[in-house]
Design an enzyme around this catalytic site. Structure first.
Site: not given
Length: 161
Positions: A87-88
């Protein structure tokens, strides 16, 4: 332990938590709600996907360091979810983390970023069945943090890959 009790007390059907292998530092979190006006919510209804399953691993020094968080299922495209389910999100990095964040707040931020990033459930034949892996997620997260440390939390120029 306090965080876990707080989430269980909420009972608002936003998220539920189960310990992975009875380990207080390793949670499986079911995210039941995203914006009901989003394409992702529509995808969830069309594919009978009741929730997005995430794995959250807490470091020994939590809440002073961020947890490692990744999507397990369903396989998502866009929405700031990358290879391995990484997850960015800046708030999941040491630089963006605050010990004041609660797991619930992080999950609400993640749900919002999924929609903002136009996340969709992957429906490509073959690819949608391939499971995300922790090793791939950790490598991807490490790489994206390095990229963002270089360019900031904006997309790097296309010419840089």
């Amino acid at each position: 332990m306090k965080e876990l009790q707080e989430i269980r007390r909420l009972g608002d059907n936003f998220i539920t938590v189960e310990l992975a292998d009875d380990n207080l530092f390793d949670w499986n979190v079911k995210l039941f709600q995203v914006d009901k006006d989003s394409a992702l919510w529509q995808d969830m209804k069309e594919t009978n996907t009741e929730y997005i399953l995430l794995n959250v691993t807490f470091p020994d020094n939590f809440p002073f360091s961020p947890p490692f968080m990744r999507v397990l299922t369903p396989r998502l495209e866009n929405g700031y979810v990358l290879d391995g389910g990484a997850i960015c999100m800046e708030l999941l990095t040491p630089r963006g983390w605050s010990s004041a964040y609660t797991v619930e707040a992080v999950m609400r931020q993640f749900a919002a970023s999924l929609v903002k990033g136009q996340g969709r459930i992957c429906r490509k034949a073959g690819k949608s069945k391939k499971a995300f892996s922790r090793k791939e997620a950790e490598a991807t997260f490490k790489s994206l943090v390095k990229t963002h440390e270089k360019y900031g939390w904006v997309s790097p120029p296309v010419s840089d890959g």
